[in-house]
Design a protein around this motif. Structure first.
Motif, PDB file in Angstrom:
ATOM      1  N   HIS A 271       8.224  -1.871  -3.990  1.00 50.56           N
ATOM      2  CA  HIS A 271       8.096  -2.667  -2.773  1.00 50.56           C
ATOM      3  C   HIS A 271       9.463  -3.142  -2.270  1.00 50.56           C
ATOM      4  O   HIS A 271       9.766  -3.025  -1.068  1.00 50.56           O
ATOM      5  CB  HIS A 271       7.158  -3.846  -3.038  1.00 50.56           C
ATOM      6  CG  HIS A 271       6.997  -4.781  -1.880  1.00 50.56           C
ATOM      7  ND1 HIS A 271       7.935  -5.749  -1.577  1.00 50.56           N
ATOM      8  CD2 HIS A 271       6.013  -4.909  -0.967  1.00 50.56           C
ATOM      9  CE1 HIS A 271       7.534  -6.418  -0.519  1.00 50.56           C
ATOM     10  NE2 HIS A 271       6.378  -5.924  -0.129  1.00 50.56           N
TER      11      HIS A 271
ATOM     12  N   GLN B  65       0.824  -1.206   0.000  1.00 52.04           N
ATOM     13  CA  GLN B  65       0.000   0.000   0.000  1.00 52.04           C
ATOM     14  C   GLN B  65       0.863   1.264   0.000  1.00 52.04           C
ATOM     15  O   GLN B  65       0.549   2.241  -0.695  1.00 52.04           O
ATOM     16  CB  GLN B  65      -0.940  -0.003   1.206  1.00 52.04           C
ATOM     17  CG  GLN B  65      -2.061  -1.019   1.105  1.00 52.04           C
ATOM     18  CD  GLN B  65      -2.856  -1.129   2.393  1.00 52.04           C
ATOM     19  OE1 GLN B  65      -2.299  -1.132   3.495  1.00 52.04           O
ATOM     20  NE2 GLN B  65      -4.179  -1.208   2.268  1.00 52.04           N
TER      21      GLN B  65
ATOM     22  N   GLU C 285       2.276   1.724  -3.449  1.00 47.71           N
ATOM     23  CA  GLU C 285       1.285   2.281  -4.368  1.00 47.71           C
ATOM     24  C   GLU C 285       1.082   3.775  -4.111  1.00 47.71           C
ATOM     25  O   GLU C 285       0.916   4.563  -5.056  1.00 47.71           O
ATOM     26  CB  GLU C 285      -0.038   1.539  -4.210  1.00 47.71           C
ATOM     27  CG  GLU C 285       0.001   0.083  -4.693  1.00 47.71           C
ATOM     28  CD  GLU C 285      -1.292  -0.652  -4.413  1.00 47.71           C
ATOM     29  OE1 GLU C 285      -2.136  -0.123  -3.653  1.00 47.71           O
ATOM     30  OE2 GLU C 285      -1.461  -1.764  -4.950  1.00 47.71           O
TER      31      GLU C 285
END
Length: 210
Positions: free
Chosen positions: A54, A45, A48
């Motif tokens: 990541h 999250q 994003e």
């Protein structure tokens, strides 16, 4: 109080070579992880929300990578904090702080970094581990940047110049001696009202370190 100045290079948090850099990176990563979990966010999250990968964020939280100022700003927005507070978290925690702390104008000892939201500089005016974070913001931004929002209340006092202060979409003109107090959750941003440099004192509650 330790002094931490953001280096001119692409990375944030480096102080000296070797173990000191590793330890400051670990503290920064641990604080970012603490804030992420406090907001109930996963690494995916945050990736994003920031546009960062990541794997990079995972390495950052483990102290194995150092962010650029731009990356740090995006992380700060996603985690509802500020770049200077993230950099301050990389400093070695101060233990047994004295009851009185003095900072001299001509002997700056606070954490100083480029202000990620106003194209200027931000200087922390007290130890990063204090419950309150008073900041001195010096900038000359003439265009409104990204609005910022965090859960802590905040107080702003205009020391020099004139600024437009946008609070939840309502813009006010603030001059020397004017101040504003707004509750946590209020979206805010400021910029020069006349194109001249300005200086503000901003006080907010510090985010708790892990």
């Amino acid at each position: 109080m330790t002094s931490a100045t953001l280096p001119a290079g692409p990375a944030v948090g480096g102080r000296t070579a070797g173990a000191d850099v590793d330890e400051s990176g670990r503290r920064l990563g641990a604080h970012i992880r603490h804030l992420r979990k406090a907001h109930g966010l996963t690494l995916v999250q945050v990736a994003e929300a920031t546009g960062l990968s990541h794997p990079f964020l995972s390495q950052l939280e483990r102290g194995l990578a150092q962010p650029s100022l731009g990356s740090l700003r995006r992380i700060a927005v996603a985690l509802q904090t500020s770049p200077i507070e993230l950099v301050a978290a990389a400093d070695e925690p101060a233990h047994d702080l004295p009851a009185v702390e003095i900072q001299r104008r001509d002997e700056p000892s606070g954490t100083t970094v480029p202000d990620g939201f106003a194209s200027g500089t931000a200087r922390l005016l007290a130890a990063a581990s204090r419950p309150l974070h008073p900041l001195e913001i010096s900038a000359a931004a003439t265009e409104p940047g990204e609005a910022f929002q965090h859960p802590e209340d905040e107080f702003v006092y205009v020391v020099e110049g004139a600024v437009f202060l946008d609070l939840d979409g309502e813009v006010r003109t603030m001059h020397v001696g004017d101040s504003a107090y707004y509750a946590g959750g209020v979206a805010h941003r400021w910029w020069s009202a006349d194109g001249s440099p300005y200086r503000l004192v901003v006080v907010k509650q510090g985010t708790r370190r892990p």
